[in-house]
Write an enzyme that holds these catalytic residues in place. Sequence first.
Site, mmCIF file in Angstrom:
data_model
loop_
_atom_site.group_PDB
_atom_site.id
_atom_site.type_symbol
_atom_site.label_atom_id
_atom_site.label_comp_id
_atom_site.label_asym_id
_atom_site.label_seq_id
_atom_site.Cartn_x
_atom_site.Cartn_y
_atom_site.Cartn_z
ATOM 1 N N HIS A 1 0.820 -1.204 0.000
ATOM 2 C CA HIS A 1 0.000 0.000 0.000
ATOM 3 C C HIS A 1 0.857 1.258 0.000
ATOM 4 C CE1 HIS A 1 -3.621 -2.385 1.625
ATOM 5 N NE2 HIS A 1 -3.767 -2.134 0.342
ATOM 6 N N CYS B 1 3.768 -12.985 2.679
ATOM 7 C CA CYS B 1 4.666 -12.914 3.837
ATOM 8 C C CYS B 1 4.485 -14.182 4.687
ATOM 9 C CB CYS B 1 4.339 -11.676 4.654
ATOM 10 S SG CYS B 1 5.325 -11.597 6.156
ATOM 11 N N HIS C 1 -9.816 -5.794 3.694
ATOM 12 C CA HIS C 1 -8.362 -5.804 3.528
ATOM 13 C C HIS C 1 -7.935 -7.111 2.850
ATOM 14 C CE1 HIS C 1 -4.080 -5.784 4.396
ATOM 15 N NE2 HIS C 1 -4.179 -4.502 4.665
ATOM 16 N N GLU D 1 -5.428 -9.027 2.994
ATOM 17 C CA GLU D 1 -4.908 -10.097 3.876
ATOM 18 C C GLU D 1 -6.068 -10.867 4.510
ATOM 19 O OE1 GLU D 1 -2.082 -8.927 7.007
ATOM 20 O OE2 GLU D 1 -2.938 -10.498 8.255
ATOM 21 N N THR E 1 -2.470 -9.548 10.891
ATOM 22 C CA THR E 1 -1.088 -9.325 11.387
ATOM 23 C C THR E 1 -0.797 -7.897 11.847
ATOM 24 O OG1 THR E 1 -0.404 -8.896 9.124
ATOM 25 C CG2 THR E 1 -0.038 -11.130 9.962
ATOM 26 N N CYS F 1 1.929 -9.746 13.787
ATOM 27 C CA CYS F 1 3.317 -10.119 13.492
ATOM 28 C C CYS F 1 4.284 -9.357 14.391
ATOM 29 C CB CYS F 1 3.632 -9.918 12.012
ATOM 30 S SG CYS F 1 3.927 -8.214 11.570
ATOM 31 N N SER G 1 -2.823 2.129 4.223
ATOM 32 C CA SER G 1 -2.070 1.084 4.924
ATOM 33 C C SER G 1 -2.641 0.845 6.321
ATOM 34 C CB SER G 1 -0.598 1.502 5.002
ATOM 35 O OG SER G 1 0.022 0.926 6.121
ATOM 36 N N SER H 1 5.055 -0.134 4.949
ATOM 37 C CA SER H 1 5.149 0.002 3.493
ATOM 38 C C SER H 1 5.667 1.381 3.082
ATOM 39 C CB SER H 1 3.776 -0.275 2.870
ATOM 40 O OG SER H 1 2.780 0.444 3.574
#
Length: 282
Positions: free
Chosen positions: A38, A92, A120, A122, A165, A193, A221, A266
């Site tokens: 992003h 990832c 999103h 993900e 994450t 994460c 983001s 990002s």
Amino acid sequence: MAQSAGFCYGVKRAVETTKKVKLENGSKNVWVLGELIHNSHVIKELEELGIMTVDKLPDKEEGICIVRSHGMPPQNIDEMISKGFEVVDLTCLDVKKVQQKAVQLAKEGFFVLILGKPSHPEVVAINANAKLHSDDVYVIPDIETLKTLKDKIKQHKRVGVVIQTTQKLEFLEEVVTYLVPLALELKVFNTICQSTSKRQEEAKELAKNSDLMVVVGSKKSANTTHLAEILTGITNTVHIETSDDLDEYKELIEKSQNIGVTAGASTPDNIIKNVITKLEKY
Ligand code: SF4
């Protein structure tokens, strides 16, 4: 400046490998389905190298298709392969882990809750993976949405939780507190994460000694937006995309003694450097 500001390892790997793939396969088309990360500056840089970002893959073309760091629903990856594209999967490893945990919960018969933003990419991919194994999979963007599932949770009794994450730990804590009295069995994977946790902790520490925190990164983001939300509760915080946006906050900057800077996963280094240089001029 916060030590961990800027690209995380997953984003770095995605950007560097995509460029390398193009460099090593100059004559082939290289496509990325959806934005690789992003950040519009990075997307533009990739376009200049001939790497095309598209919303939908063309039917009558050939080439290499990149799976971005957010991951992708298995159906989309199958479609790429069936259309004849070579696939380079740059999901990832931390995102892969969330997908695996969600699948594990679904297979074990838990009522699966994925905490995160439904749109999103993900979360879309985690959801799609888990849904292959169970219909009892729900994406929870906030506690209000969770409350609407109260009866279903009570009925099912066994509840499993994973989290996007880049979410805030506070959200996971809030959800677990709500679920404890309702569920007979509760299995929680904290899948935020390490890069996100570290970035949030460092930024919080920095904010405690700052009159102003500047958060740099795209408004699209998730991790950058969450950083700004967290810091807003500690000190004055502004969320900017590039150094140009600083002009809007000139007065606030000039009256601040200690200014802390952090950036999302990002945000490229050169954008952060430009922000620091401009702040120094002020
Ligand atoms: S923010 Fe975390 S999960 Fe996302 S790409 Fe970076 S390391 Fe991976």
